[in-house]
Design a protein around this motif. Structure first.
Motif, PDB file in Angstrom:
ATOM      1  N   UNK A  60     -82.879 -54.249  21.102  1.00 44.67           N
ATOM      2  CA  UNK A  60     -83.293 -52.932  21.584  1.00 44.67           C
ATOM      3  C   UNK A  60     -82.074 -52.032  21.788  1.00 44.67           C
ATOM      4  N   UNK A  61     -80.998 -52.580  22.362  1.00 43.35           N
ATOM      5  CA  UNK A  61     -79.772 -51.799  22.557  1.00 43.35           C
ATOM      6  C   UNK A  61     -79.208 -51.324  21.218  1.00 43.35           C
ATOM      7  N   UNK A  62     -79.230 -52.192  20.220  1.00 48.25           N
ATOM      8  CA  UNK A  62     -78.737 -51.807  18.888  1.00 48.25           C
ATOM      9  C   UNK A  62     -79.607 -50.695  18.307  1.00 48.25           C
ATOM     10  N   UNK A  63     -80.903 -50.797  18.473  1.00 49.67           N
ATOM     11  CA  UNK A  63     -81.821 -49.763  17.993  1.00 49.67           C
ATOM     12  C   UNK A  63     -81.573 -48.438  18.695  1.00 49.67           C
ATOM     13  N   UNK A  64     -81.350 -48.480  19.999  1.00 49.42           N
ATOM     14  CA  UNK A  64     -81.053 -47.259  20.748  1.00 49.42           C
ATOM     15  C   UNK A  64     -79.757 -46.623  20.262  1.00 49.42           C
ATOM     16  N   UNK A  65     -78.767 -47.460  19.981  1.00 53.69           N
ATOM     17  CA  UNK A  65     -77.497 -46.952  19.481  1.00 53.69           C
ATOM     18  C   UNK A  65     -77.691 -46.258  18.135  1.00 53.69           C
ATOM     19  N   UNK A  66     -78.472 -46.872  17.251  1.00 51.55           N
ATOM     20  CA  UNK A  66     -78.735 -46.281  15.940  1.00 51.55           C
ATOM     21  C   UNK A  66     -79.507 -44.971  16.060  1.00 51.55           C
ATOM     22  N   UNK A  70     -78.235 -41.343  14.760  1.00 54.60           N
ATOM     23  CA  UNK A  70     -79.076 -40.543  13.875  1.00 54.60           C
ATOM     24  C   UNK A  70     -79.359 -39.177  14.494  1.00 54.60           C
ATOM     25  N   UNK A  71     -79.596 -39.160  15.809  1.00 55.46           N
ATOM     26  CA  UNK A  71     -79.860 -37.895  16.489  1.00 55.46           C
ATOM     27  C   UNK A  71     -78.642 -36.975  16.401  1.00 55.46           C
ATOM     28  N   UNK A  72     -77.456 -37.530  16.550  1.00 59.65           N
ATOM     29  CA  UNK A  72     -76.239 -36.724  16.438  1.00 59.65           C
ATOM     30  C   UNK A  72     -76.102 -36.161  15.034  1.00 59.65           C
ATOM     31  N   UNK A  73     -76.339 -36.999  14.038  1.00 62.77           N
ATOM     32  CA  UNK A  73     -76.230 -36.553  12.638  1.00 62.77           C
ATOM     33  C   UNK A  73     -77.208 -35.421  12.354  1.00 62.77           C
ATOM     34  N   UNK A  74     -78.428 -35.562  12.865  1.00 64.20           N
ATOM     35  CA  UNK A  74     -79.453 -34.532  12.612  1.00 64.20           C
ATOM     36  C   UNK A  74     -79.356 -33.349  13.560  1.00 64.20           C
ATOM     37  N   UNK A  75     -78.563 -33.471  14.609  1.00 66.05           N
ATOM     38  CA  UNK A  75     -78.433 -32.387  15.572  1.00 66.05           C
ATOM     39  C   UNK A  75     -79.639 -32.217  16.467  1.00 66.05           C
ATOM     40  N   UNK A  76     -80.304 -33.328  16.776  1.00 69.22           N
ATOM     41  CA  UNK A  76     -81.468 -33.300  17.652  1.00 69.22           C
ATOM     42  C   UNK A  76     -81.234 -34.291  18.795  1.00 69.22           C
ATOM     43  N   UNK A  77     -82.163 -34.314  19.724  1.00 69.25           N
ATOM     44  CA  UNK A  77     -82.074 -35.307  20.796  1.00 69.25           C
ATOM     45  C   UNK A  77     -82.733 -36.603  20.338  1.00 69.25           C
ATOM     46  N   UNK A  78     -82.347 -37.675  20.968  1.00 66.94           N
ATOM     47  CA  UNK A  78     -82.971 -38.970  20.673  1.00 66.94           C
ATOM     48  C   UNK A  78     -84.472 -38.897  20.943  1.00 66.94           C
ATOM     49  N   UNK A  79     -84.833 -38.209  22.011  1.00 64.44           N
ATOM     50  CA  UNK A  79     -86.242 -38.057  22.381  1.00 64.44           C
ATOM     51  C   UNK A  79     -87.057 -37.429  21.253  1.00 64.44           C
ATOM     52  N   UNK A  80     -86.441 -36.505  20.521  1.00 63.50           N
ATOM     53  CA  UNK A  80     -87.153 -35.841  19.431  1.00 63.50           C
ATOM     54  C   UNK A  80     -87.416 -36.780  18.256  1.00 63.50           C
ATOM     55  N   UNK A  81     -86.667 -37.865  18.149  1.00 60.17           N
ATOM     56  CA  UNK A  81     -86.864 -38.818  17.053  1.00 60.17           C
ATOM     57  C   UNK A  81     -88.001 -39.805  17.323  1.00 60.17           C
TER      58      UNK A  81
END
Length: 91
Positions: A60-66, A70-81
């Motif tokens: 789960x921690x690895x998934x959260x990190x990914x 991805x959120x940083x690359x797309x310029x969105x929040x993790x919540x939006x993914x």
């Protein structure tokens, strides 16, 4: 002298309280283990369950990190993914 050594400025009274609290937690855990054993669980089964929970948390921690990367690359929040990957916010 050993009596005058107080790590991190902790008083002897504070250390005694901490020891008392740790002993209380130890007793509570022993009681919980005894209850689980009385319900038919084996120590091996409990150890396996704990091991699987650790593995789950690492994955789960690895998934959260990914998701974070991805959120940083797309310029969105993790919540939006989350909706995009059918994830619940409580996941």
């Amino acid at each position: 002298s050993p009596r005058s050594f107080q790590p991190n400025g902790a008083s002897e009274e504070a250390l005694q309280c901490e020891i008392k609290e740790l002993k209380r937690k130890d007793l509570a855990l022993d009681q919980e283990i005894a209850q689980l054993l009385s319900e038919g669980y084996s120590l091996e089964e409990l150890d396996k369950h704990i091991s699987l929970l650790h593995e789950y948390n690492e994955i789960k921690d690895a998934g959260q990190m990914l998701l974070g990367k991805l959120a940083v690359i797309r310029g969105v929040t993790t919540k939006q993914l989350y909706p995009e990957y059918d994830l619940e916010l409580s996941d």
